[in-house]
Design an enzyme around this catalytic site. Structure first.
Site, PDB file in Angstrom:
ATOM      1  N   ARG A 218      -1.545   0.983  -6.741  1.00  0.00           N
ATOM      2  CA  ARG A 218      -1.206  -0.431  -6.299  1.00  0.00           C
ATOM      3  C   ARG A 218      -0.613  -1.241  -7.465  1.00  0.00           C
ATOM      4  O   ARG A 218       0.098  -2.069  -7.478  1.00  0.00           O
ATOM      5  CB  ARG A 218      -2.432  -1.116  -5.892  1.00  0.00           C
TER       6      ARG A 218
ATOM      7  N   GLN B 158       0.755  -1.168  -0.058  1.00  0.00           N
ATOM      8  CA  GLN B 158       0.007  -0.074   0.005  1.00  0.00           C
ATOM      9  C   GLN B 158       0.974   1.203  -0.032  1.00  0.00           C
ATOM     10  O   GLN B 158       0.650   2.132  -0.828  1.00  0.00           O
ATOM     11  CB  GLN B 158      -1.106   0.000   1.274  1.00  0.00           C
TER      12      GLN B 158
ATOM     13  N   CYS C  19      -6.199   4.559   2.211  1.00  0.00           N
ATOM     14  CA  CYS C  19      -5.743   3.182   1.332  1.00  0.00           C
ATOM     15  C   CYS C  19      -7.208   2.378   0.995  1.00  0.00           C
ATOM     16  O   CYS C  19      -6.971   1.655  -0.152  1.00  0.00           O
ATOM     17  CB  CYS C  19      -5.056   2.479   2.380  1.00  0.00           C
TER      18      CYS C  19
END
Ligand code: CP
Ligand code: NVA
Length: 306
Positions: A290, A134, A262
């Site tokens: 990502r 992340q 996130c």
């Protein structure tokens, strides 16, 4: 020698930058229509999940496809890590079939053990302690938007959790000033804070979200209740009241500050829908990155020819 990504502790700033630069390169080339399916042709990644996932599962699986390899999803019911057989035996078996293992686990020691016994690279797809993939995507996002990382102030509002811990580890290496505003008892890992400070990092642990948000370049938040803590959800909702990233808090940060999360988000708790959809928000760029950052990790760790 195989290389793992379990935490950033054994990663130098140069190695982190290599991932960010390759991730940006792959992103730009993909946007220009260039394919990368030669990089990991014929390679396989096992993806072991003890917890649910949207972004991690999809971005790793799509990433392997785009690099010419394939990914196998092994859900909580498939392997039963440590229950049906030991973590050591799972690591030794998987190493005979696949070229890399990505694992999302509860206890951090599980992913450490997988890395210790596997003879192929192991990537931490989130543990109770850390979430390095992340944070690579986050660093790529901040770098793209701000054109630098060093010297920026990143303010985290909320729980000192796995995402916060990985942000601290990466910030220490990349020379970002890190602040967190959290209720008492929800500080990030004392060991990780001490190790970051030993590297010369500036880490501030505060109680007041307003103080943390003041003149920040990045306002970051995450859920108050992480996966595995569901029994504490109500008590946490009470403890974290006031630790919400909303437009008022955002107005204290720098005018061009980035709002980051996130995901998944619980709108109305750690972030308001308005803040998450404001012009400052880059939450879906983080989600997209990502894919690009992890493709770079996979290419570098699984020995791809870029
Ligand atoms: N941010 C993140 O890891 O999302 P998932 O839990 O959906 O994988
Ligand atoms: N801190 C959150 C992150 C989810 C991606 C959790 O562990 O549930």
């Amino acid at each position: 020698m195989k290389r793992d990504l379990v935490s950033f502790v054994d990663w130098s700033a140069e190695e982190i930058w290599e991932v960010l630069e390759l991730g940006l390169h792959l992103k730009r080339e993909q946007r220009a229509g260039i394919r990368h399916d030669h990089i990991l042709r014929g390679k396989t990644l096992a993806m072991v999940f003890q917890k649910p996932s949207l972004r991690t599962r999809v971005s790793f699986e799509v990433g392997m496809w785009q690099l010419g390899g394939c990914a196998l999803y092994l859900g909580p019911e498939d392997i039963k890590l440590g229950q049906r057989e030991t973590v050591e035996d799972v690591a030794l078996n998987l190493s005979r079939y696949v070229d890399g293992i990505m694992a999302r686990v509860f206890g951090h020691e599980i992913v450490e053990e997988l890395a210790r016994f596997a003879t192929v690279p192991v990537v931490n797809g989130l543990s109770d302690l850390l979430h390095p993939c992340q944070v690579l995507a986050d660093m790529l996002t901040i770098w793209e938007k701000k054109r630098r990382l060093s010297g920026l102030t990143l303010s985290f509002i909320g729980d000192g959790n796995n995402v916060a811990n990985s942000l601290i580890e990466a910030s220490a290496k990349l020379r970002i000033h890190f602040r967190i505003a959290c209720p008492e008892g929800h500080e990030p890992s004392a060991r990780i804070v001490a190790e970051a400070r030993a590297l010369g990092a500036e880490i501030e642990i505060l109680r007041d979200p307003k103080q943390a948000a003041q003149d920040a370049d990045v306002l970051y938040t995450d859920v108050w209740t992480s996966m595995g803590q569901e029994a504490e959800a109500e008590i946490r909702r009470q403890k974290f009241r006031g630790y919400t990233v909303d437009l008022d808090l955002l107005s204290l940060a720098k005018p061009e500050a980035l709002v980051m999360h996130c995901l998944p988000a619980h709108y109305g708790e750690e972030i308001t829908y308005e803040a998450a959809r404001s012009k400052n928000s880059v939450i879906f760029d983080q989600a997209e990155n990502r894919l690009h950052a992890q493709k770079a990790v996979l290419a570098l760790l699984l020995g791809g020819k870029v």
